[in-house]
Design a protein around this motif. Sequence first.
Motif, PDB file in Angstrom:
ATOM      1  N   THR A 151     -16.328 -12.610  -7.157  1.00 40.62           N
ATOM      2  CA  THR A 151     -17.691 -12.616  -6.589  1.00 40.62           C
ATOM      3  C   THR A 151     -18.707 -13.035  -7.679  1.00 40.62           C
ATOM      4  OG1 THR A 151     -17.045 -10.879  -5.029  1.00 40.62           O
ATOM      5  CG2 THR A 151     -19.397 -11.211  -5.383  1.00 40.62           C
ATOM      6  N   GLY A 152     -18.474 -12.495  -8.844  1.00 40.56           N
ATOM      7  CA  GLY A 152     -19.397 -12.878  -9.942  1.00 40.56           C
ATOM      8  C   GLY A 152     -19.268 -14.367 -10.297  1.00 40.56           C
ATOM      9  N   ALA A 153     -18.019 -14.871 -10.218  1.00 42.23           N
ATOM     10  CA  ALA A 153     -17.816 -16.292 -10.522  1.00 42.23           C
ATOM     11  C   ALA A 153     -18.435 -17.162  -9.458  1.00 42.23           C
ATOM     12  CB  ALA A 153     -16.315 -16.575 -10.640  1.00 42.23           C
ATOM     13  N   ALA A 154     -18.335 -16.753  -8.210  1.00 41.14           N
ATOM     14  CA  ALA A 154     -18.950 -17.517  -7.116  1.00 41.14           C
ATOM     15  C   ALA A 154     -20.459 -17.538  -7.291  1.00 41.14           C
ATOM     16  CB  ALA A 154     -18.549 -16.913  -5.762  1.00 41.14           C
ATOM     17  N   ASP A 155     -20.971 -16.416  -7.747  1.00 42.74           N
ATOM     18  CA  ASP A 155     -22.425 -16.385  -7.960  1.00 42.74           C
ATOM     19  C   ASP A 155     -22.821 -17.367  -9.088  1.00 42.74           C
ATOM     20  OD1 ASP A 155     -22.650 -14.501  -5.955  1.00 42.74           O
ATOM     21  OD2 ASP A 155     -22.627 -12.748  -7.347  1.00 42.74           O
ATOM     22  N   LEU A 156     -21.905 -17.648  -9.970  1.00 38.62           N
ATOM     23  CA  LEU A 156     -22.189 -18.573 -11.055  1.00 38.62           C
ATOM     24  C   LEU A 156     -21.868 -20.010 -10.671  1.00 38.62           C
ATOM     25  CD1 LEU A 156     -20.820 -16.495 -14.074  1.00 38.62           C
ATOM     26  CD2 LEU A 156     -23.208 -16.853 -13.455  1.00 38.62           C
ATOM     27  N   LYS A 157     -21.593 -20.290  -9.434  1.00 41.64           N
ATOM     28  CA  LYS A 157     -21.362 -21.620  -8.894  1.00 41.64           C
ATOM     29  C   LYS A 157     -20.044 -22.193  -9.378  1.00 41.64           C
ATOM     30  CE  LYS A 157     -25.468 -21.535  -6.941  1.00 41.64           C
ATOM     31  NZ  LYS A 157     -25.655 -21.420  -5.497  1.00 41.64           N
ATOM     32  N   VAL A 158     -19.078 -21.284  -9.576  1.00 46.17           N
ATOM     33  CA  VAL A 158     -17.760 -21.740 -10.018  1.00 46.17           C
ATOM     34  C   VAL A 158     -16.943 -22.040  -8.786  1.00 46.17           C
ATOM     35  CG1 VAL A 158     -15.660 -21.120 -11.212  1.00 46.17           C
ATOM     36  CG2 VAL A 158     -17.853 -20.403 -12.146  1.00 46.17           C
ATOM     37  N   ASP A 159     -16.201 -23.247  -8.829  1.00 48.12           N
ATOM     38  CA  ASP A 159     -15.345 -23.608  -7.693  1.00 48.12           C
ATOM     39  C   ASP A 159     -14.097 -22.734  -7.780  1.00 48.12           C
ATOM     40  OD1 ASP A 159     -13.932 -24.669  -5.669  1.00 48.12           O
ATOM     41  OD2 ASP A 159     -14.049 -26.753  -6.367  1.00 48.12           O
ATOM     42  N   LEU A 160     -14.065 -21.777  -6.870  1.00 49.38           N
ATOM     43  CA  LEU A 160     -12.976 -20.774  -6.897  1.00 49.38           C
ATOM     44  C   LEU A 160     -11.634 -21.409  -6.580  1.00 49.38           C
ATOM     45  CD1 LEU A 160     -14.683 -17.715  -5.146  1.00 49.38           C
ATOM     46  CD2 LEU A 160     -14.372 -18.115  -7.590  1.00 49.38           C
ATOM     47  N   THR A 161     -11.677 -22.451  -5.713  1.00 46.13           N
ATOM     48  CA  THR A 161     -10.384 -23.057  -5.335  1.00 46.13           C
ATOM     49  C   THR A 161      -9.739 -23.703  -6.557  1.00 46.13           C
ATOM     50  OG1 THR A 161     -11.185 -23.443  -3.107  1.00 46.13           O
ATOM     51  CG2 THR A 161      -9.312 -24.751  -3.810  1.00 46.13           C
ATOM     52  N   ARG A 162     -10.554 -24.496  -7.266  1.00 50.05           N
ATOM     53  CA  ARG A 162      -9.997 -25.131  -8.449  1.00 50.05           C
ATOM     54  C   ARG A 162      -9.571 -24.093  -9.494  1.00 50.05           C
ATOM     55  NH1 ARG A 162     -13.922 -30.356  -9.548  1.00 50.05           N
ATOM     56  NH2 ARG A 162     -13.414 -31.493  -7.584  1.00 50.05           N
ATOM     57  N   TYR A 163     -10.337 -23.056  -9.562  1.00 52.34           N
ATOM     58  CA  TYR A 163     -10.013 -21.998 -10.541  1.00 52.34           C
ATOM     59  C   TYR A 163      -8.671 -21.386 -10.224  1.00 52.34           C
ATOM     60  CZ  TYR A 163     -10.141 -17.516 -12.920  1.00 52.34           C
ATOM     61  OH  TYR A 163      -9.795 -16.408 -13.671  1.00 52.34           O
ATOM     62  N   LEU A 164      -8.496 -21.087  -8.948  1.00 50.69           N
ATOM     63  CA  LEU A 164      -7.247 -20.431  -8.544  1.00 50.69           C
ATOM     64  C   LEU A 164      -6.060 -21.373  -8.684  1.00 50.69           C
ATOM     65  CD1 LEU A 164      -8.491 -18.468  -5.399  1.00 50.69           C
ATOM     66  CD2 LEU A 164      -7.956 -17.559  -7.674  1.00 50.69           C
ATOM     67  N   VAL A 165      -6.305 -22.650  -8.343  1.00 49.57           N
ATOM     68  CA  VAL A 165      -5.210 -23.604  -8.476  1.00 49.57           C
ATOM     69  C   VAL A 165      -4.859 -23.799  -9.940  1.00 49.57           C
ATOM     70  CG1 VAL A 165      -4.581 -26.057  -8.164  1.00 49.57           C
ATOM     71  CG2 VAL A 165      -5.711 -24.804  -6.331  1.00 49.57           C
ATOM     72  N   ALA A 166      -5.864 -23.850 -10.747  1.00 52.24           N
ATOM     73  CA  ALA A 166      -5.614 -24.016 -12.167  1.00 52.24           C
ATOM     74  C   ALA A 166      -4.915 -22.776 -12.747  1.00 52.24           C
ATOM     75  CB  ALA A 166      -6.937 -24.278 -12.898  1.00 52.24           C
ATOM     76  N   GLN A 167      -5.254 -21.647 -12.196  1.00 50.46           N
ATOM     77  CA  GLN A 167      -4.655 -20.395 -12.718  1.00 50.46           C
ATOM     78  C   GLN A 167      -3.222 -20.267 -12.265  1.00 50.46           C
ATOM     79  OE1 GLN A 167      -6.820 -16.906 -11.773  1.00 50.46           O
ATOM     80  NE2 GLN A 167      -5.607 -15.568 -13.185  1.00 50.46           N
ATOM     81  N   TYR A 168      -2.926 -20.662 -11.016  1.00 52.53           N
ATOM     82  CA  TYR A 168      -1.561 -20.558 -10.470  1.00 52.53           C
ATOM     83  C   TYR A 168      -1.046 -21.955 -10.184  1.00 52.53           C
ATOM     84  CZ  TYR A 168      -2.952 -15.705  -9.771  1.00 52.53           C
ATOM     85  OH  TYR A 168      -3.408 -14.462  -9.972  1.00 52.53           O
ATOM     86  N   GLN A 169      -0.653 -22.740 -11.235  1.00 53.53           N
ATOM     87  CA  GLN A 169      -0.175 -24.105 -11.089  1.00 53.53           C
ATOM     88  C   GLN A 169       1.173 -24.164 -10.420  1.00 53.53           C
ATOM     89  OE1 GLN A 169      -0.222 -26.050 -14.930  1.00 53.53           O
ATOM     90  NE2 GLN A 169      -2.451 -25.832 -15.214  1.00 53.53           N
ATOM     91  N   HIS A 170       1.913 -23.188 -10.506  1.00 55.73           N
ATOM     92  CA  HIS A 170       3.246 -23.139  -9.875  1.00 55.73           C
ATOM     93  C   HIS A 170       3.301 -21.931  -8.963  1.00 55.73           C
ATOM     94  CE1 HIS A 170       4.520 -26.243 -12.717  1.00 55.73           C
ATOM     95  NE2 HIS A 170       4.008 -25.505 -13.719  1.00 55.73           N
ATOM     96  N   PRO A 171       2.738 -22.044  -7.821  1.00 52.70           N
ATOM     97  CA  PRO A 171       2.706 -20.889  -6.899  1.00 52.70           C
ATOM     98  C   PRO A 171       4.075 -20.715  -6.272  1.00 52.70           C
ATOM     99  CG  PRO A 171       1.652 -22.779  -5.864  1.00 52.70           C
ATOM    100  CD  PRO A 171       1.974 -23.220  -7.263  1.00 52.70           C
ATOM    101  N   ASP A 172       4.337 -19.565  -5.780  1.00 51.80           N
ATOM    102  CA  ASP A 172       5.579 -19.286  -5.029  1.00 51.80           C
ATOM    103  C   ASP A 172       5.570 -19.947  -3.673  1.00 51.80           C
ATOM    104  OD1 ASP A 172       6.402 -17.730  -7.143  1.00 51.80           O
ATOM    105  OD2 ASP A 172       5.647 -15.834  -6.289  1.00 51.80           O
ATOM    106  N   ARG A 173       4.441 -20.017  -3.084  1.00 60.13           N
ATOM    107  CA  ARG A 173       4.331 -20.624  -1.734  1.00 60.13           C
ATOM    108  C   ARG A 173       3.002 -21.373  -1.676  1.00 60.13           C
ATOM    109  NH1 ARG A 173       4.961 -16.686   3.208  1.00 60.13           N
ATOM    110  NH2 ARG A 173       7.088 -16.666   2.337  1.00 60.13           N
ATOM    111  N   LEU A 174       3.057 -22.532  -1.056  1.00 61.40           N
ATOM    112  CA  LEU A 174       1.853 -23.377  -0.952  1.00 61.40           C
ATOM    113  C   LEU A 174       1.622 -23.683   0.504  1.00 61.40           C
ATOM    114  CD1 LEU A 174      -0.436 -25.122  -2.204  1.00 61.40           C
ATOM    115  CD2 LEU A 174       1.218 -27.007  -2.371  1.00 61.40           C
ATOM    116  N   ILE A 175       0.482 -23.378   0.957  1.00 58.60           N
ATOM    117  CA  ILE A 175       0.067 -23.673   2.346  1.00 58.60           C
ATOM    118  C   ILE A 175      -1.122 -24.622   2.253  1.00 58.60           C
ATOM    119  CG2 ILE A 175      -0.789 -22.728   4.503  1.00 58.60           C
ATOM    120  CD1 ILE A 175       0.535 -20.051   3.728  1.00 58.60           C
ATOM    121  N   ARG A 176      -0.942 -25.842   2.796  1.00 55.83           N
ATOM    122  CA  ARG A 176      -2.026 -26.846   2.742  1.00 55.83           C
ATOM    123  C   ARG A 176      -2.255 -27.356   4.144  1.00 55.83           C
ATOM    124  NH1 ARG A 176      -0.840 -32.082  -0.676  1.00 55.83           N
ATOM    125  NH2 ARG A 176       0.424 -32.516   1.190  1.00 55.83           N
TER     126      ARG A 176
END
Length: 403
Positions: free
Chosen positions: A361-386
């Motif tokens: 929530t704090g990151a969203a308030d700072l105008k951070v793209d959460l999707t890119r953040y999460l993708v960057a954080q979990y580059q090899h996810p167990d399951r990918l739904i697109r």
Amino acid sequence: MIVPHVIREGERALVWHRSGRATTVDGPRRVWTWGARLQVLEQHLAGPEEYLVVHRADGGIEHRAGPAALWFDPLRHERIEVAPKLKLNANEAIVIYREQDGRVTRRVARGPALFVPAPDEWLHRFSWHGADPRQPRRKVARALQFEKLRVMPDQLYYDVENVRTADDALITVQLMIFFELRDIEEMLDRTHDPIADFINATTADVIDFAAELTFEAFKERTERLNELDTYAQLVRRAELTGYRIGKIVYRGYEASATLQTMHDDAIEARTRLKLEAETERQAQDLADLKQERDGRRKQVQQELAKQELTHRVELETAEHAARRQRDRLAEEQALELRRRAGELDLQQQQATDAQRLAFLTGAADLKVDLTRYLVAQYQHPDRLIRIDGGRKSDAAQLHLHES
């Protein structure tokens, strides 16, 4: 030389003068006789248990109860005698006769007392059957001579001789008779020898009893000789003469030498058989006792084994119940620990999620793209739904990729 006579103090003398006159002199004193004759008088003393019998010169008789003292006086007395009072105990009585105005009366005196008869009284002297001095087991007439009656329970030993049974066995029956004098006046009026009456009546009763029985039957029924009903004549005669028969005790019997020998042999044979039977009975009783004791011992052992088995089953049941209780408690404790661990994990997860949500929530308030953040954080996810969407007219396509 003429010497005076000295009469000491406490003495008495009678001086006979030549003229025939007599003078009484009491001591202490000196007496000059001058031809007179001096006669020292005798004093008669009666103690508390005695009395004086004074025979007067005029032919009369006087009794003085002791304690008493009297000087013999030849002018007035013929003689003086000291006689003992008659002692009566509490259970004794005497019969006294008295002549007065030409008529004789009778009375009874009972003890306890010291009796002094009057000069015109005399005692009744009883003459009854008693034990023969030469053969004490036999009773003879006039063997008992006495004046004092015993008014208390008494007993008489008597052997009824020449008793013949129905089968002509001749025996002697030995008895003890207990009796008591209840009415002295009636006894005096009805009999002169109650012991002879008892002997005659008892003899008649025993003869009647034995005459109906054989010798063997007599021996079997001797217990009836202890019952008063067997002595009807004796009881009736005693009541008529003022007595009461208390009881009669049968003391045994005697038989002739031949009969006694036969009887002794029979007794010996019966005794031997009884001893053998008693020995056998004791042996059987001992065997029964052993068997009974063995049965009781086995029963006790079985009871003890049963109790031991029951106790062991109870212990095993209790141990099983305790084990189940212990397992149940352990299972409950494990469940409780898992439940608490789950709660702790949930709380920790919730805390982590809340913390991450707050971060995002704090990151969203700072105008951070959460999707890119999460993708960057979990580059090899167990399951990918697109979900790809093309043009608006084309339907959306769903791709699921498992890594």
